[in-house]
Design an enzyme around this catalytic site. Structure first.
Site, PDB file in Angstrom:
ATOM      1  N   HIS A 138       0.834  -1.066  -0.243  1.00 28.24           N
ATOM      2  CA  HIS A 138      -0.075   0.093  -0.076  1.00 28.24           C
ATOM      3  C   HIS A 138       0.905   1.144   0.107  1.00 28.24           C
ATOM      4  O   HIS A 138       0.781   1.921  -1.482  1.00 28.24           O
ATOM      5  CB  HIS A 138      -0.683  -0.205   1.168  1.00 28.24           C
ATOM      6  CG  HIS A 138      -1.687  -1.049   1.352  1.00 28.24           C
ATOM      7  ND1 HIS A 138      -2.950  -1.619   0.407  1.00 28.24           N
ATOM      8  CD2 HIS A 138      -1.982  -1.893   2.728  1.00 28.24           C
ATOM      9  CE1 HIS A 138      -3.262  -3.087   0.946  1.00 28.24           C
ATOM     10  NE2 HIS A 138      -2.807  -3.346   2.185  1.00 28.24           N
ATOM     11  N   ASP A 139       1.536   1.608   1.052  1.00 23.30           N
ATOM     12  CA  ASP A 139       1.382   2.406   0.838  1.00 23.30           C
ATOM     13  C   ASP A 139       3.714   2.740  -0.259  1.00 23.30           C
ATOM     14  O   ASP A 139       3.788   4.497   0.242  1.00 23.30           O
ATOM     15  CB  ASP A 139       2.673   3.058   2.799  1.00 23.30           C
ATOM     16  CG  ASP A 139       1.365   3.151   3.907  1.00 23.30           C
ATOM     17  OD1 ASP A 139       0.392   3.256   3.645  1.00 23.30           O
ATOM     18  OD2 ASP A 139       2.095   2.489   5.070  1.00 23.30           O
TER      19      ASP A 139
END
Length: 307
Positions: free
Chosen positions: A237-238
């Site tokens: 994700h990040d």
């Protein structure tokens, strides 16, 4: 010229890799890292952030922030990140945290900055960023862009409706969506395209690099395949939010209108109007697709630059 960046995070396996990608990217000038309780509580996320930055040789100060959301109680998520937040991967202890509180540090960094000169990146619940901008609104003029890994167009990963970061502090997310600054969202629908697979872990481990690359390989290997994505891999994700700042050509995007549900069983759900079918004003740039092969190639190339 490099872009001045403040990163708010809650490490977290993917936060760690996002921080290393930021450190290894000359396009970014990392000025400050602030930390929220997020995934595993501030007693773990703060030392994790210190360890990650220390391993990467960072000089940016790390400042502790909110232990809980603006309203309600703190809730942890250990199923993906483990009880330590880093999937059981042990890093050397990092330098001590800087004194103070995250919201104060963010405000201090924005005071005196030129108009539209600082990018805020949110990789966890939005509490620290919301506290900073809500309590001194004139500082919003210094913000060039707010980039958030949060939300979902479709189903969530914390509840059927809500993504974890949005669900942990929807009131804080509402502050950022309504603050008038340019906002870019990397949602679950985007990050589901950046899947960690055994082949990608092996390729990353085979490349050149030092301690950070080795630790990154260990962290990626510890990520469980997502049941939500039928076991095809683990969404990273990040780092997608950082990649947007470093290599925007990897993405497609569109303007959209977004709001977050604050009440009821869908609390934390992000309602995103991609086609502007409602009368809600456009307030975000929605990242829609990512070149996954290009993304993992970028990650490998940048990790080779770190110690």
């Amino acid at each position: 010229m490099s872009r001045a960046v403040l990163i708010d995070c809650d490490p977290g396996t993917d936060d760690a890799i996002a921080l290393w990608l930021a450190l290894a990217s000359p396009e970014l000038d990392l000025r400050l890292v602030t930390v929220a309780g997020g995934n595993v509580g501030l007693e773990r996320t703060l030392p994790n952030a210190r360890a990650v930055l220390g391993l990467g040789g960072a000089r940016a100060p790390v400042v502790a922030g909110a232990e809980r959301p603006l309203t309600g109680a703190y809730r942890s998520e250990t199923r993906v990140h483990g009880t330590d937040g880093l999937g059981g991967v042990v890093l050397p202890a990092g330098p001590p945290a800087a004194p103070g509180l995250a919201a104060d540090a963010i405000r201090d960094a924005l005071r005196g900055a030129a108009p539209a000169s600082v990018t805020l990146v949110g990789l966890g619940p939005a509490t620290n960023l919301a506290l900073a901008l809500a309590t001194e609104p004139p500082l919003r003029a210094a913000v060039a862009e707010i980039v958030l890994m949060t939300g979902a167009v479709g189903e969530g990963n914390w509840t059927p409706a809500a993504e974890f970061n949005a669900a942990m502090d929807p009131e804080a997310l509402a502050v950022l969506l309504g603050c008038g600054c340019p906002v870019t969202l990397a949602t679950l629908d985007l990050t589901a395209q950046a899947l960690v697979t055994p082949a990608r872990v092996a390729a990353l481990r085979a490349g050149p690099g030092g301690r950070c690359r080795a630790a990154c390989g260990d962290i990626l290997a510890a990520l469980p395949p997502s049941k939500r994505l039928a076991g095809r891999g683990a969404p990273l994700h990040d780092p997608c939010a950082i990649a947007w700042l470093v290599a925007p050509a990897l993405f497609t995007h569109r303007p959209a209108a977004a709001e977050v549900v604050l009440d009821g069983p869908d609390r934390g759900r992000t309602r995103i109007d991609r086609w502007q079918r409602s009368d809600r004003p456009v307030n975000i740039r929605l990242l829609e697709t990512i070149d996954a092969e290009g993304f993992f190639a970028l990650l490998g190339e940048r990790l080779a630059r770190l110690p």
